[in-house]
Design a protein around this motif. Structure first.
Motif, PDB file in Angstrom:
ATOM      1  N   PHE A   1       0.841  -1.199   0.000  1.00 12.42           N
ATOM      2  CA  PHE A   1       0.000   0.000   0.000  1.00 12.42           C
ATOM      3  C   PHE A   1       0.878   1.253   0.000  1.00 12.42           C
ATOM      4  N   GLY A   2       1.959   1.206   0.764  1.00  9.75           N
ATOM      5  CA  GLY A   2       2.898   2.329   0.751  1.00  9.75           C
ATOM      6  C   GLY A   2       3.396   2.606  -0.665  1.00  9.75           C
ATOM      7  N   CYS A   3       3.671   1.559  -1.411  1.00  9.37           N
ATOM      8  CA  CYS A   3       4.132   1.748  -2.790  1.00  9.37           C
ATOM      9  C   CYS A   3       3.007   2.283  -3.674  1.00  9.37           C
TER      10      CYS A   3
ATOM     11  N   LEU B   1       0.714   4.390  -2.665  1.00  9.25           N
ATOM     12  CA  LEU B   1       0.708   5.834  -2.371  1.00  9.25           C
ATOM     13  C   LEU B   1       1.977   6.501  -2.897  1.00  9.25           C
ATOM     14  N   GLY B   2       3.094   5.828  -2.716  1.00  5.39           N
ATOM     15  CA  GLY B   2       4.365   6.398  -3.165  1.00  5.39           C
ATOM     16  C   GLY B   2       4.419   6.550  -4.673  1.00  5.39           C
TER      17      GLY B   2
ATOM     18  N   VAL C   1       2.389   9.652  -5.506  1.00  2.00           N
ATOM     19  CA  VAL C   1       3.039  10.939  -5.238  1.00  2.00           C
ATOM     20  C   VAL C   1       4.228  11.160  -6.169  1.00  2.00           C
TER      21      VAL C   1
ATOM     22  N   ILE D   1       7.959   2.514  -9.119  1.00  2.18           N
ATOM     23  CA  ILE D   1       7.529   2.192  -7.753  1.00  2.18           C
ATOM     24  C   ILE D   1       6.336   1.241  -7.785  1.00  2.18           C
TER      25      ILE D   1
END
Lengths: 478, 478, 478, 478
Positions: free
Chosen positions: D337-339, D341-342, D345, D361
């Protein structure tokens, strides 16, 4: 005041005379000691980076506190999404070249949040003092050393219960300040800083209140001693070997507080034990979001070195297993960096104004990349080849007759000279088979908190109850 | 002749005067040079191991060739299942203490099989010569250095096609012998051996026939030069630091053949290019079966060190994540060792009498344990903690005033003194954050052939056609 | 008596009328029920395997107990290294074709050891009874169902402390036998066996002595009920789909003991709670040594299917990522199998005559291959491609007009017909996207004890103290 | 027009009469067919989600194109960072409950970018047509089926070189439109959509220009046929078993174009082969950024189910190995999930207005979570226990007498009834040992492009030259 150059910084060290020991001997002049050369060059490079035309619009930033430009990674309080995103990019950039981005702005920012909490909870007035301290730092362009980790002694007991106390604590309160005693460990680059900032490193109980202490003091305060471990690079001059560790990376120190006086205006916490855990909590968010980017940078450096080694060896990046291992490292670097960005975008502003990234994503991403570092090291050996461990030394190359033999025997890809090939394998050796290797591993595994702390943060903050509730709904239990 | 002691071995070196260079300087007396101390002690320990009462019934063995006891790991030709099983056990035992078991008996045994093949295929009479050579070695208790790996130059080209040849080759044939030129790399412990044995390292074509050469010569033969890389340990005396690398592990050398004459009776292969691949093939079986046990031993050493570090840190082995990481290492060690034994039991006798383990199992097990080594290194950092990278040096501890500070700050588990704790962390440091770290990684990753060679062996020998046929049967295609 | 054929076995079932339920209905004739077809075919295949000319010299064996040939995997007591090595080879062979080798000889052998221990410790005379029972089995060629695992109820409490007991226990002792009540779970293939053997599954305390019970009874003993879960295959006839699960693999049952009488001569343990743990301990050795080979077989089946799928898809095994994933599976299979052989060679004879493999190696190897199974499943999807989940059903292919469209659209490698391609993908689907998938995973992960039990065995049996002692010696602590 | 409810959607299907086949039979009424029930409920749930008060401010969005609210995940063109961030959150939310979020807005958005490129490069006027089509969709609240993947036939040849063509292509150009023939595979949920949109799936050469075709047509266009594979759930009614797959998840179809006419105004690409690769390229960015969040959702669902299973089994989440495996899954979910969002961005706006996330990413994060899915499945088995594979069926539970036995035998944690425990294990079984298991694996591994495509994207887009340059600088090569 204008941004300092690296040279200005080195000059500035001459006004400080900290009590530093290395290999059992007292260091007279920090700025001139051969075993501190890499440390000082490393910090100086950080100053120069803020002025580097290629990066300056990001590597320096106008501080709203003093209205002047400051080096972003060293001295800026991070206040918004952009701050943490830019920091992540720069951290990856620098750590991809020099291992460590020296990101002291994280430390200053999380302390900012802690101290704001203290005043909010206890009606104290530490925060204005801390703000003043930061302004002074920013105006003078001074860097800090960071004293967070206590030695902890017998880990099964809290600080106050130790038979013989080891951790930093207040031993006397005076009208004009306090006397502190004890030690902090892992003071990276410590001897070459201007100021030392200390904070608590863990949850404390009421009986531990003397250990709930935070302050800043000049590095050469009486009673403050640092026992430094030499940086991983060679002490003698080299032209080809140790190309990275001979220039950068620094000492690690143990800091001893032998009854040190801290004046009232530099005390930021004194006894507020109930808030001690906030610091590591904020640290777990802001610093580990950096650490994801930092580890991505390390991996980038491994990737470039491995790809170049394959090239000079004449194998090229097209050899399938090499290409695949390099691609795997790329994906690991990008996953960690993606989590650094993702943690940023999932973050929020703390009441003090500091922007805190999402700790769950930051800790998850960091845990992932940490679990890969050992394998990346192995890949470096694998791709660079056995010569990394067995090659002749630079001194052999400098011996005319031996040089002739080596030149014949070790030529690889005909597009490169033997010397070029040696240089590249020396770099791989510096990363993968030198004392720097251990430093990189140490940075990867233990710096910013050990791996298990990542699991603990995620376990505590992930919304498991929600997930169980959904499972219950689907299973028909509610 | 009775088995030699380590001391006898050291004495025996005095009759040899090899041409060795270290750090650009010629080494006068191998047996006395401070940078060769660990190398010589390491080999000497191997001699003593054969005499060690605890192991002697296995570590020495009556050689059927000479009817005398010989040190098993150094000089025995492995002939049956028991030989390879006992070797695996001893290899794990020794490499769990000194990293390297110096298992030159593998090299002698695979060469035995190669040379037997040559005579069988070409009607040559190399094998009796080789047998004679082995007898001489066994009777004199001499150890060999092993020259297998050629530098290879531009890897996209075979040896004969290189613009400037790098690999060892015959440049002149004379009635009484041959003249050879070129180099071999990765000659582990080379300068401290008595004899050098060389073999080809890869498949060769007809045009490469001058590169198809195997022979043995005394280490101090004229024209033979070794450029050695100092062993990973410290050159200065230490009492606590580097407890392993200060005593054992040795130099790695590049061996230069500057037109060296080899007499007829020591030539074991000369031009039989079509059989060159047999050597690496047998090596992939017998030596990698050892390597599985060797890597199990490294892992054992990490396990013991990590568990002890947890203990002296006061965390104990009961802390869940520590216990689990140690258990994971145990299972990795046992899996690798299981494959060493399993490869043995799946092996078979070569016509020459050498017993060759199952290469598929040996390479699979080795590939597995190699893939874990980087992670085990990380676990060592994780469990031993940050001090491993940041602790004071021994010299600091020897400084009376600093000692007092360190003693206070770094006490851990109250059942151990601070010095004991330091000693244990120094051992962890020696393994995980010193030049030895790179040596261990190099041994794990590249020694005995790089990881991709494991995949190639398995891919080629696994019976995939059988498995496809079964799938076809089940799917109804036949 | 001669070895039975599969057909003989099916015929033999007609003399038994067990009380079996499936999908809420009582099964009248086990041998004729459509939902038990695969189960019975599976067991019958086991009988035929013992007679298969290709394997017969290993798949059947002369039992020293009765002096007649018996099917090795079903009925032989394993007495020496050869027994466990041959068993491992055959287990891999069969499970690579039919998932389960039905290796009941493991169960009979470990019970043999347990019961011998009882007599040795308690002076009881169970062992002669058990021996007699085994002879009867061997003479009649009967297969057993195995009731080991108790349901356990609230796992935080021992059996005797449960609010409402769930586990199998003696509720009445009579002169001629005992009455037992409770349940056993995971009775694989149960309804199609002739006899049921039960044993305890865990350590018991004195208060649990009624739970320390072992015996054998005919499958159709009054009060014995089995609630069976249909086998994973389809109930309707298929020609192409589910090519494996439509033929083999069987039901799993829960066995209820509704006050069942066990006659004295079939009681093998009754109250000897202090030895209860021996059974799972021996099981952890002998059965997990098999399980390593069994999982290697599963992996072999995945390898063959994946390689064939790549072929019919037209991608071939030369595509790098496919080749590498297949090689990785090969190495995993060989590592597990290597540990099966290695555990065997590291084993020893139990006083009862049973040969027990090395439990540390067996559990380490099993833990390894288990950790890879999920990944292997993913590889199967990856290599076979998306069609595995989305392809038309066999009924579509049997519809003439649709067949024309499918034939056009889904042709792949021109060397294979579309039907052949479909058949292969159906096999991949059967393994990777059917109810069989869950069965395979269940077999891999939970059968033979859950993964954590592997860690516990290794942690308890690995000689950690020795490793710590060596670390202490090197570090200079002793 | 107001947002449609799920019920409205079902009603709307009655105006369509697509030609759909299942199990070899023609489906008369899509909305009423029992084998399509889960499909239709799944899509209906998507409509209701847009109206769900808890999510509505994010799950519906005012479309700038039509000035009306549309369901975000189905019909919105993603234009900015917020769009892709919100989409990621909602995707995780929905796929954590129903496996698939039905994120057709990704497909519409990447096609938007492709078609914009065509007009820019070729001066065509497809884009206004496509815009008009989107407006119509949004105004009518219609959902699309997505035809991207061609069957590809012999993969070693491009479409035009196949002996017998398989892929979708233009076979006739008429003034009012085109006739197309061929097939698309993997048309998820296809039979229950209103419109079908097709696009090319790979790079094409000039000779393949007839294959460079994109258009939209109503699902019941003459000549369009779908051969659907039944959804993984049971066809019969269940109360406890298959709690997820009995309600949601849908058919997968193969779509046949049997000379289908496409009117001019719905043609979006016709012959512009040089831009065909753009579509998979944009897809690799926008859809894989979603897929990271989607896989995080699957992992969340596994976590909740596993934790609940541990609870009802009476083991609780405190058991160390269970807690650790659950934590590991948490970290995997958050990393993916971080990826997501990353990647968001790190993205940027395409000239068409679509916002495209960072593909490096997104692909790195997806590659990571895919590599974990098999292991997570294993953890589900491990934590839920063997019952998952062996438990009685619901029909047994509904049989009064058997119920009594089961109730006694399978009670676990006393805080839950046996029925509650069964329900939870049935959910675990549905996820881990049913046909749904294969669907989840298929979704994880092959949906959104196979794993190797992730590597290819990262390898091509990562700036390796920069990294090599830095290595050269450090090594002193420039």
């Amino acid at each position: 005041m204008a941004l300092l150059t690296g040279k200005d910084y080195i000059e500035s060290l001459k006004s400080f005379s900290p009590e530093v020991y290395m290999r059992g001997e007292k260091v007279d002049q920090v700025w001139a000691h051969p075993l501190l050369r890499q440390t000082i060059q490393h910090i100086a490079a950080g100053y120069d980076f803020a002025l580097d035309p290629e990066y300056r619009d990001r590597s320096s930033v106008r501080s709203p506190l003093v209205g002047e430009e400051v080096p972003r990674l060293q001295l800026h309080i991070q206040e918004n999404l952009d701050d943490v995103l830019i920091k992540a990019q720069l951290t990856r950039e620098v750590s991809g070249r020099r291992i460590c981005a020296g990101c002291m702005s994280n430390m200053l920012s999380v302390t900012w949040a802690l101290i704001h909490d203290l005043d909010a909870a206890h009606g104290t007035d530490y925060f204005p003092r801390y703000k003043e301290f930061i302004k002074t730092l920013q105006r003078n362009g001074q860097v800090i050393a960071w004293g967070m980790m206590d030695p902890k002694g017998d880990r099964s007991l809290p600080p106050a219960k130790q038979k013989q106390p080891t951790d930093l604590r207040v031993i006397k309160r005076r009208p004009d300040g306090i006397i502190v005693r004890g030690a902090k460990v892992h003071t990276t680059f410590g001897p070459a800083a201007h100021q030392l900032v200390v904070v608590p490193c863990r949850a404390l109980g009421q009986e531990d209140k003397d250990y709930a202490v935070s302050f800043a003091i000049p590095i050469d305060t009486t009673g403050l001693k640092m026992i430094a471990r030499p940086s991983p690079g060679p002490s003698h001059d080299v032209r080809m070997e140790s190309p990275l560790s001979s220039k950068y990376m620094g000492v690690e120190a143990m800091t001893i507080f032998d009854d040190v006086f801290v004046p009232e205006e530099r005390i930021f916490m004194c006894g507020e034990w109930d808030k001690a855990l906030n610091l590591p909590f904020y640290f777990a968010s802001l610093h580990r979001q950096s650490k994801c980017a930092c580890s991505a940078g390390h991996t980038d450096l491994f990737i470039g070195t491995a790809a170049l080694a394959a090239e000079v060896n004449g194998l090229g990046r097209k050899v399938t297993h090499i290409r695949d291992k390099i691609t795997e490292m790329m994906m690991a670097a990008e996953t960690a960096f993606g989590c650094s960005l993702g943690a940023a975008v999932g973050g929020q502003k703390h009441p003090s104004g500091v922007f805190l990234p999402d700790a769950v994503i930051a800790n998850s991403g960091l845990s992932f990349i940490r679990s890969r570092m050992g394998t990346h090291l192995s890949y470096l050996h694998d791709i660079a080849g056995g010569l990394l461990s067995t090659m002749p030394t630079e001194a052999d190359w400098n011996h005319p007759e031996l040089k002739r033999y080596i030149d014949q025997a070790l030529r690889g890809n005909p597009s490169y000279t033997t010397e070029e090939r040696l240089r590249v394998i020396y770099l791989a050796q510096d990363l993968g088979a030198s004392r720097l290797t251990g430093t990189i591993l140490g940075f990867s595994i233990n710096a910013a908190g050990s791996p298990v702390t990542n699991s603990i943060v995620v376990r505590n903050l992930y919304d498991l109850e929600k997930r169980i509730k959904i499972a219950k709904e689907i299973a028909g239990l509610c």
